[in-house]
Each structure stands twice: as C-alpha cells, then as structure tokens.
Design a protein around this motif. Structure first.
Motif, mmCIF file in Angstrom:
data_model
loop_
_atom_site.group_PDB
_atom_site.id
_atom_site.type_symbol
_atom_site.label_atom_id
_atom_site.label_comp_id
_atom_site.label_asym_id
_atom_site.label_seq_id
_atom_site.Cartn_x
_atom_site.Cartn_y
_atom_site.Cartn_z
ATOM 1 N N HIS A 198 0.545 -1.049 -0.008
ATOM 2 C CA HIS A 198 0.042 -0.078 -0.220
ATOM 3 C C HIS A 198 1.166 1.259 -0.216
ATOM 4 O O HIS A 198 0.603 1.754 -0.797
ATOM 5 C CB HIS A 198 -0.662 -0.289 1.309
ATOM 6 C CG HIS A 198 -2.060 -0.612 0.902
ATOM 7 N ND1 HIS A 198 -2.527 -0.953 0.661
ATOM 8 C CD2 HIS A 198 -2.392 -1.553 1.982
ATOM 9 C CE1 HIS A 198 -4.077 -2.294 0.933
ATOM 10 N NE2 HIS A 198 -3.490 -3.076 1.592
ATOM 11 N N ALA A 199 1.842 1.427 1.255
ATOM 12 C CA ALA A 199 3.240 2.672 0.383
ATOM 13 C C ALA A 199 3.491 2.644 -0.675
ATOM 14 O O ALA A 199 3.018 4.030 -0.956
ATOM 15 C CB ALA A 199 4.264 2.342 2.271
ATOM 16 N N VAL A 200 4.111 1.702 -0.808
ATOM 17 C CA VAL A 200 4.981 2.126 -2.188
ATOM 18 C C VAL A 200 3.791 2.724 -3.346
ATOM 19 O O VAL A 200 3.849 3.501 -3.828
ATOM 20 C CB VAL A 200 5.685 1.253 -2.878
ATOM 21 C CG1 VAL A 200 5.947 0.504 -3.967
ATOM 22 C CG2 VAL A 200 6.377 0.451 -1.591
ATOM 23 N N VAL A 201 2.588 2.170 -3.274
ATOM 24 C CA VAL A 201 1.638 1.939 -4.518
ATOM 25 C C VAL A 201 1.215 3.571 -4.342
ATOM 26 O O VAL A 201 1.385 5.012 -4.709
ATOM 27 C CB VAL A 201 0.477 1.561 -4.239
ATOM 28 C CG1 VAL A 201 -0.482 2.191 -5.144
ATOM 29 C CG2 VAL A 201 1.131 -0.069 -5.615
ATOM 30 N N GLY A 202 1.307 4.296 -2.511
ATOM 31 C CA GLY A 202 0.111 5.547 -3.068
ATOM 32 C C GLY A 202 1.303 6.541 -2.918
ATOM 33 O O GLY A 202 1.300 7.772 -3.261
ATOM 34 N N VAL A 235 4.940 -3.477 -11.632
ATOM 35 C CA VAL A 235 4.876 -3.521 -12.497
ATOM 36 C C VAL A 235 4.145 -1.921 -12.858
ATOM 37 O O VAL A 235 4.278 -0.900 -13.513
ATOM 38 C CB VAL A 235 3.362 -4.222 -12.875
ATOM 39 C CG1 VAL A 235 2.426 -3.495 -13.893
ATOM 40 C CG2 VAL A 235 3.760 -5.650 -13.590
ATOM 41 N N PHE A 236 3.513 -2.002 -11.452
ATOM 42 C CA PHE A 236 3.499 -0.123 -11.221
ATOM 43 C C PHE A 236 4.489 0.707 -11.001
ATOM 44 O O PHE A 236 4.686 1.786 -11.572
ATOM 45 C CB PHE A 236 3.011 -0.017 -9.520
ATOM 46 C CG PHE A 236 2.604 1.193 -8.742
ATOM 47 C CD1 PHE A 236 1.324 1.562 -9.801
ATOM 48 C CD2 PHE A 236 2.858 1.873 -8.015
ATOM 49 C CE1 PHE A 236 0.991 3.150 -9.194
ATOM 50 C CE2 PHE A 236 2.634 3.209 -7.851
ATOM 51 C CZ PHE A 236 1.731 3.994 -8.475
ATOM 52 N N THR A 262 5.184 3.735 -13.942
ATOM 53 C CA THR A 262 5.152 5.093 -12.902
ATOM 54 C C THR A 262 6.769 5.898 -12.900
ATOM 55 O O THR A 262 6.439 6.888 -13.530
ATOM 56 C CB THR A 262 5.451 5.054 -11.408
ATOM 57 O OG1 THR A 262 4.061 4.701 -11.207
ATOM 58 C CG2 THR A 262 4.478 6.571 -10.712
ATOM 59 N N LYS A 263 6.906 5.436 -13.242
ATOM 60 C CA LYS A 263 9.306 5.790 -13.226
ATOM 61 C C LYS A 263 8.863 6.709 -14.975
ATOM 62 O O LYS A 263 9.843 7.104 -15.333
ATOM 63 C CB LYS A 263 9.817 5.091 -13.231
ATOM 64 C CG LYS A 263 10.475 4.749 -12.209
ATOM 65 C CD LYS A 263 10.517 5.556 -10.923
ATOM 66 C CE LYS A 263 10.931 5.846 -9.322
ATOM 67 N NZ LYS A 263 11.928 7.059 -9.602
ATOM 68 N N ALA A 264 8.351 5.365 -15.949
ATOM 69 C CA ALA A 264 7.300 6.044 -17.596
ATOM 70 C C ALA A 264 6.909 7.464 -17.283
ATOM 71 O O ALA A 264 7.344 7.449 -18.068
ATOM 72 C CB ALA A 264 7.225 4.598 -18.189
#
Length: 162
Positions: free
Chosen positions: A6-10, A153-154, A158-160
């Motif tokens: 959750h933390a990394v996605v947020g 994948v996220f 996100t970096k892209a």
C-alpha cells in the motif's frame, strides 16, 4: 495486502501529482488502498483480534503478548513500506505523505476495533465490502510474489510516466 505494498503504491500516486494537487494525491493514495484490497492477496494474521462468527463488524481486541506481536509486525511492515516508498519516489516528503495516506485505512480499521462508532463504522463496513473474499490464506509465497509483481509493474509504469 500488506502495508508495504500500500505504501509504495500510495507514494507513487502522490509523486505523479503536481505539488499543487497534494490533496488530490492524498485522496488518490487513500482510495488506492481499497482498490488493492479488492484484488486476491495474502495478509499476515493478526493474533490480537478475534472476529465474531455472526457479525463481520464485531471484533474482539485482545491485549497482552498477542498485541505486542501484532504491533511489532504492523510497525515493521509500515516502516519497510515507508522506507521503500521514499527510496523509490521523490520528492521524499510527498512520497511519505502518499505512503501514509495509502496505509491510513488500515490504521483507521485498528481505530475501529477500539472505538466502533461513526464514521469509523461506515468506513469499516465499506472496507469489508470492498475487500476480496479470495485470499491466499496459507500461501504466503504466492501472495507475496503476486504483491511483488503488482509493485514491479506499478513502479515501471509510474517511472515511465514521471
């Protein structure tokens, strides 16, 4: 999902927002918690909570050694997630804010266990409703591998975009 996921996605979601849209990013990160919980996943068991068999909203909260074990587990999970979030995404204050926002629903769930009144009751009802019934109980390796895949994948996406 575990708190680290959750933390990394947020953090990634808040990082995608401009600094003028911090409130929107916070809301998006908060909402992402429920989206992730709707996916089949593995969670570690909390030893200090016992769910009532006839009422999903009723939880007995035990103190003692089980509570200490659970608080240690939850704290380590949150710290690992916050650390990874701040290492992967910048600026780190926004990443920390996004990580906190995405973990907040579980903190509010714990608050509900102690004080089962509105608005926590409605939030808990929603949290239980959106949470998948397809859990990978007893299969932590499969569950953690799936969460790692979601994160990879996220993060690539996100970096892209960033």
């Amino acid at each position: 999902m575990i708190l680290a996921t959750h933390a990394v996605v947020g953090a990634g979601l808040v990082s995608l927002m401009s600094t003028e849209s911090v409130a929107g990013g916070f809301g998006l990160a908060f909402a992402s918690h429920f989206l992730l919980d709707s996916l089949p996943h593995w969670d570690y068991q909390l030893l200090s909570t016992n769910k009532h068999p006839g009422d999903r909203l009723r939880v007995v909260f035990n103190s003692g050694r089980a509570l200490i074990v659970d608080l240690t587990k939850i704290s380590l999970d949150g710290i690992v997630g916050l650390t990874f979030a701040m290492l992967i995404f910048t600026p780190w204050p926004l990443a920390a804010l996004g990580a906190a926002a995405a973990m907040l629903p579980d903190a509010l769930q714990m608050a509900y266990f102690l004080w089962s009144h509105e608005p926590l009751r409605s939030l808990q009802r929603f949290h239980l409703w959106i949470h998948t019934d397809r859990r990978l109980v007893g299969r932590p390796y499969v569950g953690l591998a799936f969460q790692a895949l979601v994160l990879v994948v996220f993060i690539i996406f996100t970096k892209a975009v960033l």
